[in-house]
Design an enzyme around this catalytic site. Structure first.
Site, PDB file in Angstrom:
ATOM      1  N   GLU A   1       0.889  -1.169   0.000  1.00 15.68           N
ATOM      2  CA  GLU A   1       0.000   0.000   0.000  1.00 15.68           C
ATOM      3  C   GLU A   1       0.916   1.205   0.000  1.00 15.68           C
ATOM      4  O   GLU A   1       1.398   1.640   1.033  1.00 15.68           O
ATOM      5  CB  GLU A   1      -0.910  -0.032   1.240  1.00 15.68           C
ATOM      6  CG  GLU A   1      -2.155   0.810   1.061  1.00 15.68           C
ATOM      7  CD  GLU A   1      -1.918   2.293   1.261  1.00 15.68           C
ATOM      8  OE1 GLU A   1      -1.442   2.949   0.302  1.00 15.68           O
ATOM      9  OE2 GLU A   1      -2.211   2.791   2.350  1.00 15.68           O
TER      10      GLU A   1
ATOM     11  N   GLU B   1       4.901  11.207  -1.780  1.00 20.42           N
ATOM     12  CA  GLU B   1       5.674  10.310  -0.916  1.00 20.42           C
ATOM     13  C   GLU B   1       6.603   9.425  -1.729  1.00 20.42           C
ATOM     14  O   GLU B   1       7.514   8.813  -1.189  1.00 20.42           O
ATOM     15  CB  GLU B   1       4.806   9.415  -0.014  1.00 20.42           C
ATOM     16  CG  GLU B   1       3.907  10.186   0.924  1.00 20.42           C
ATOM     17  CD  GLU B   1       3.190   9.305   1.931  1.00 20.42           C
ATOM     18  OE1 GLU B   1       3.817   8.373   2.449  1.00 20.42           O
ATOM     19  OE2 GLU B   1       2.007   9.560   2.191  1.00 20.42           O
TER      20      GLU B   1
END
Ligand code: SAH
Length: 323
Positions: free
Chosen positions: A181, A190
């Site tokens: 994930e 990110e």
């Protein structure tokens, strides 16, 4: 993102594409707006000991000894961020369905969980029949994950490695399935997908499977004068003082918030589709031309992105959307 605090990673506004994701809660209201600072590249931060893509890791110390300063550097060490992810039922149940409803795919397989956090996806894979699951986690949450795995009597099937995916040695040459994930705001924020690509190229067997294996980012435009006044023009008169220099920065930063569908004034346009089997790191720096069709006579105050995630190797269509 370096200094992302736990509140910055929030994905509660997911909705299941799969009919099988049970239950399928309505988007949960987000109590506060999340600011996402525009610092796409900070080489001085990368020079520190980093957990690539998601917050820098100052040093590995036991979670019991951690202070708020340590949590600042290792935001994934704190249970709060994991609580938020686990309570996102659409996200978590879609991963669970992808595994539990496809036990024939997982049976006797060697599975790698990239960024295993609390170990939730590893435990799903183990219960789905995996022969062995290796989880890699660079944050101190890994120590709790080991306890969790033991408490649930899965320690014979799951092994957690504490460290960066890019640095860990696995006891096996190849794995059959990679689960992860990795999605951030605007899908790519990110940059954890780079870590998943690294793991895929290093450990995935030819013909091995990626869960999920497809992601798509979309854009729509919205009308929301009230919100723009509240977030942007507000700086022009703060208790009678002119703070418009902050307005000029504020307008450059993305915001993370829930959008009322009634505010959408255009169709939605695909910005980027990613096939996780073939995507390369260089594909992740991209520009994408789009053309939105205005569907009513109104103003456009903001562009809004959302993403869809799919597990195409499932028996039934399985995925979710932040839309
Ligand atoms: N799999 C868990 C956690 C997902 S969040 C769940 O679904 O709930 C992503 C996790 O990946 C975080 O815990 C983060 O610390 C970890 N991570 C990010 N980059 C990493 C890297 N390069 N190596 C190891 N772990 C990483």
């Amino acid at each position: 993102m370096a200094e992302a605090d736990s509140s910055e990673r929030q994905q509660p506004v997911t909705s299941a594409l799969s009919q099988s994701a049970q239950p399928s809660p309505l988007p949960k209201p987000v109590p506060t707006t999340h600011h996402v600072p525009c610092i796409p590249h900070t080489p001085h931060v990368a020079a520190l000991s980093t957990c690539p893509g998601r917050g820098k890791i100052a040093k590995f110390i036991s979670p019991e000894e951690m202070t708020s300063r340590d949590y600042y550097f290792d935001s994934y060490a704190h249970f709060g961020i994991h609580e938020e992810m686990l309570k996102d039922e659409v996200r978590t149940l879609t991963y669970r369905n992808a595994m539990y409803h496809n036990k024939h795919v997982f049976k006797d397989k060697i599975v790698l969980d990239v960024g295993s956090g609390t170990g939730i996806l590893s435990m799903f894979a183990a219960n789905a029949g995996a022969k062995h699951v290796y989880g890699i986690e660079c944050s101190s949450i890994s120590e709790y994950s080991e306890k969790i795995i033991k408490s649930n009597h899965l320690h014979n099937v799951i092994t957690i490695f504490k460290g960066k995916v890019e640095e860990v040695e696995l006891p096996v040459e190849k794995v059959d399935i990679i689960i992860s994930e990795w999605m951030g705001y605007c899908l790519f924020y990110e940059s954890m997908l780079n870590t998943v690509i690294f793991a895929r190229d290093k450990w995935l067997k030819p013909g091995g499977l990626m869960f999920p294996d497809r992601a798509a980012l979309y854009v729509v435009a919205i009308e929301d004068r009230q919100y723009k006044d509240f977030k942007i023009h507000w700086w022009e008169n703060v208790y009678g003082f002119d703070m418009s220099c902050i307005r000029n920065v504020a307008i450059k930063e993305p915001l993370v918030d829930v959008v009322d569908p009634k505010q959408v004034v255009t169709n939605s346009c695909l910005l980027k589709e990613v096939d996780i089997y073939t995507v390369k790191p260089e594909d992740l720096s991209f520009t994408s031309a789009f053309c939105l069709q205005i569907q009513r006579n109104d103003y456009v105050h903001a562009l809004v992105t959302y993403f869809n995630i799919e597990f195409t190797k499932c028996h039934k269509k399985t995925g979710f959307s932040t839309g």
